[in-house]
Motif scaffolding. Structure first.
Motif, mmCIF file in Angstrom:
data_model
loop_
_atom_site.group_PDB
_atom_site.id
_atom_site.type_symbol
_atom_site.label_atom_id
_atom_site.label_comp_id
_atom_site.label_asym_id
_atom_site.label_seq_id
_atom_site.Cartn_x
_atom_site.Cartn_y
_atom_site.Cartn_z
ATOM 1 N N ASN A 1 14.617 3.340 35.326
ATOM 2 C CA ASN A 1 14.772 2.754 36.653
ATOM 3 C C ASN A 1 16.240 2.634 37.061
ATOM 4 N N SER A 2 17.122 3.298 36.324
ATOM 5 C CA SER A 2 18.554 3.225 36.607
ATOM 6 C C SER A 2 19.047 4.518 37.246
ATOM 7 N N LYS A 3 20.289 4.502 37.691
ATOM 8 C CA LYS A 3 20.882 5.710 38.260
ATOM 9 C C LYS A 3 21.146 6.760 37.187
ATOM 10 N N ARG A 4 20.955 6.388 35.920
ATOM 11 C CA ARG A 4 21.133 7.316 34.812
ATOM 12 C C ARG A 4 19.828 7.984 34.392
ATOM 13 N N ALA A 5 18.775 7.760 35.148
ATOM 14 C CA ALA A 5 17.448 8.224 34.741
ATOM 15 C C ALA A 5 17.390 9.728 34.485
ATOM 16 N N ALA A 6 18.181 10.495 35.209
ATOM 17 C CA ALA A 6 18.178 11.952 35.016
ATOM 18 C C ALA A 6 18.951 12.362 33.771
ATOM 19 N N GLY A 7 19.716 11.425 33.213
ATOM 20 C CA GLY A 7 20.497 11.706 32.013
ATOM 21 C C GLY A 7 19.690 11.447 30.752
ATOM 22 N N PRO A 8 20.297 11.665 29.592
ATOM 23 C CA PRO A 8 19.571 11.497 28.331
ATOM 24 C C PRO A 8 19.364 10.038 27.955
ATOM 25 N N PHE A 9 18.281 9.777 27.263
ATOM 26 C CA PHE A 9 18.033 8.491 26.611
ATOM 27 C C PHE A 9 18.018 8.778 25.116
ATOM 28 N N VAL A 10 18.993 8.210 24.401
ATOM 29 C CA VAL A 10 19.148 8.516 22.979
ATOM 30 C C VAL A 10 18.907 7.249 22.151
ATOM 31 N N PRO A 11 17.775 7.165 21.450
ATOM 32 C CA PRO A 11 17.511 6.000 20.604
ATOM 33 C C PRO A 11 18.134 6.155 19.222
ATOM 34 N N VAL A 12 18.730 5.080 18.731
ATOM 35 C CA VAL A 12 19.360 5.093 17.416
ATOM 36 C C VAL A 12 18.854 3.885 16.629
ATOM 37 N N ASP A 13 18.297 4.137 15.467
ATOM 38 C CA ASP A 13 17.866 3.058 14.581
ATOM 39 C C ASP A 13 19.054 2.665 13.718
ATOM 40 N N CYS A 14 19.631 1.510 14.004
ATOM 41 C CA CYS A 14 20.855 1.104 13.300
ATOM 42 C C CYS A 14 20.633 0.849 11.820
ATOM 43 N N THR A 15 19.391 0.666 11.405
ATOM 44 C CA THR A 15 19.137 0.462 9.979
ATOM 45 C C THR A 15 19.358 1.738 9.183
ATOM 46 N N THR A 16 19.401 2.880 9.869
ATOM 47 C CA THR A 16 19.612 4.152 9.176
ATOM 48 C C THR A 16 21.079 4.555 9.108
ATOM 49 N N LEU A 17 21.950 3.814 9.791
ATOM 50 C CA LEU A 17 23.377 4.137 9.782
ATOM 51 C C LEU A 17 24.026 3.546 8.536
ATOM 52 N N ASN A 18 24.855 4.329 7.876
ATOM 53 C CA ASN A 18 25.509 3.816 6.677
ATOM 54 C C ASN A 18 27.023 4.008 6.748
ATOM 55 N N GLN A 19 27.725 3.334 5.869
ATOM 56 C CA GLN A 19 29.186 3.304 5.885
ATOM 57 C C GLN A 19 29.782 4.705 5.790
ATOM 58 N N GLN A 20 29.202 5.548 4.943
ATOM 59 C CA GLN A 20 29.778 6.865 4.692
ATOM 60 C C GLN A 20 29.613 7.816 5.882
ATOM 61 N N LEU A 21 28.475 7.742 6.557
ATOM 62 C CA LEU A 21 28.188 8.718 7.614
ATOM 63 C C LEU A 21 28.222 8.118 9.012
ATOM 64 N N PHE A 22 28.597 6.840 9.119
ATOM 65 C CA PHE A 22 28.533 6.143 10.402
ATOM 66 C C PHE A 22 29.290 6.884 11.504
ATOM 67 N N GLU A 23 30.564 7.206 11.229
ATOM 68 C CA GLU A 23 31.386 7.849 12.256
ATOM 69 C C GLU A 23 30.845 9.217 12.624
ATOM 70 N N SER A 24 30.387 9.960 11.642
ATOM 71 C CA SER A 24 29.822 11.275 11.936
ATOM 72 C C SER A 24 28.546 11.143 12.751
ATOM 73 N N GLN A 25 27.700 10.164 12.389
ATOM 74 C CA GLN A 25 26.434 9.990 13.094
ATOM 75 C C GLN A 25 26.643 9.559 14.550
ATOM 76 N N LEU A 26 27.531 8.611 14.766
ATOM 77 C CA LEU A 26 27.726 8.094 16.115
ATOM 78 C C LEU A 26 28.732 8.901 16.928
ATOM 79 N N PHE A 27 29.832 9.291 16.300
ATOM 80 C CA PHE A 27 30.928 9.910 17.043
ATOM 81 C C PHE A 27 31.018 11.415 16.862
ATOM 82 N N GLY A 28 30.250 11.968 15.925
ATOM 83 C CA GLY A 28 30.288 13.407 15.689
ATOM 84 C C GLY A 28 31.410 13.805 14.741
#
Length: 341
Positions: free
Chosen positions: A66-93
């Motif tokens: 219902n937002s002006k971003r509706a045509a853009g992507p919706f990306v769900p992230v389960d934070c329980t799967t993020l870990n210290q070693q891969l956090f930056e790669s997972q979130l920031f690439g």
């Protein structure tokens, strides 16, 4: 395919066809939907809170759709799967060669959500070190992919969710205060299912219809005693638990067109009212008002059946469909011998 992701709203199989509303006519459901849509038209970050199984991801999708971003992507992230070693790669690439095994560039979740909404589910599970990295990205509206020092601007709306009390975690030093205020611009608290019991019947019918679609069969109806059992259960797992219960009943019902109370999971069996039997009880019993725990309901049902059958344990057990030996054990467990003839 699980019905859990379908349980709280009219969501079709593809992203393009997802419909963006809760199922529910109760005041609590309508208030939640109204607030979500009001929040959606702004571009502020949102924190969605509520017990597990109340539909926080669907709420986030409602905001996005219902937002002006509706045509853009919706990306769900389960934070329980993020870990210290891969956090930056997972979130920031990362860029190719950033670490062993990085054979190609990866954009990460933030860039994948550019122009849309990033849904950070269970954000309360992140440790403090990861919270600090997330905060910097939100503040600067830019990410630095792993393996490079060049920042990349991102245009992302954050919708976070948790079933934890973040304010209490801030006081305990377990959640960063600055991050809390960054993501908690608007807080939407979703009601537990027991707080909107008027919606249970509609939700149950809705879920049953969706299960029927999955199995490519005609929808099954729920009997009156099944609906009453659902209405009087406390639902600690909320709509997710309701969806599981309906699918369980649907499977056990087989080719029968009607879902009865006996098809429901065992945890719901004590919630049934008196069933038809060869010998009717001398009097009917009335369900007490308000929510009850499993143990409270079971004790109440046994006591009322004993009263209705003049203390005759065999008749009381038969009236509620419980094996006599088990009934005798439950009478002893709940110390109801005083009601027996």
């Amino acid at each position: 395919m699980s019905t859990n992701t379908l349980a709280l709203g009219e969501r079709a199989q593809t992203g393009e066809r997802q419909v963006k509303r809760f199922v529910g006519a109760s005041d609590r459901a309508q208030q939640a939907e109204k607030l979500l849509k009001a929040v959606a038209v702004r571009d502020s970050h949102v924190l969605i809170t509520g017990e597990s199984g109340t539909g926080k991801e669907l709420a986030a999708r409602t905001v996005h759709a219902n937002s002006k971003r509706a045509a853009g992507p919706f990306v769900p992230v389960d934070c329980t799967t993020l870990n210290q070693q891969l956090f930056e790669s997972q979130l920031f690439g990362h860029v190719k060669g950033a670490f062993t095994g990085a054979e190609r560039d990866a954009m990460g979740f933030f860039r994948a959500a550019d122009g849309g909404t990033l849904f950070l589910d269970e954000i309360g599970e992140l440790d403090l070190a990861l919270q600090a990295k997330l905060l910097r990205c939100i503040q600067e509206r830019a990410i630095v992919p792993l393996g490079t020092s060049k920042p990349v601007a991102v245009n992302v709306r954050i919708v976070a969710a948790t079933n934890r009390d973040l304010k209490a975690m801030v006081a305990e030093g377990k959640f960063r205060e600055d991050l809390y205020y960054r993501i908690n611009v608007v807080n939407v608290k979703l009601p537990a299912l027991r707080e909107r019991r008027d919606d249970i019947a509609n939700l149950a019918d809705f879920i049953s219809a969706r299960v029927a679609e999955v199995y490519e069969e005609s929808a099954k109806q729920l009997s009156g005693d099944a609906l009453e059992a659902l209405a009087n259960y406390n639902w600690p797992g909320n709509v997710r638990e309701l969806a599981n219960a309906i699918e369980h009943a649907y499977v056990l019902a087989g080719e029968e067109e009607m879902i009865g109370v006996h098809h429901l999971p065992e945890s719901l069996q004590p919630q049934r009212l008196l069933r038809d039997s060869e010998e009717k009880p001398a009097a009917a019993v009335t369900m007490p008002a308000g929510p009850m725990t499993y143990e409270e309901m079971l004790k109440w049902l046994i006591a009322e059946s004993l009263k209705a059958n003049a203390g005759n344990q065999a008749a009381a057990a038969r009236a509620i469909g419980v094996h006599r030996q088990r009934f005798y054990r439950l009478v002893e467990k709940y110390e109801l011998q005083g009601l027996c003839a």
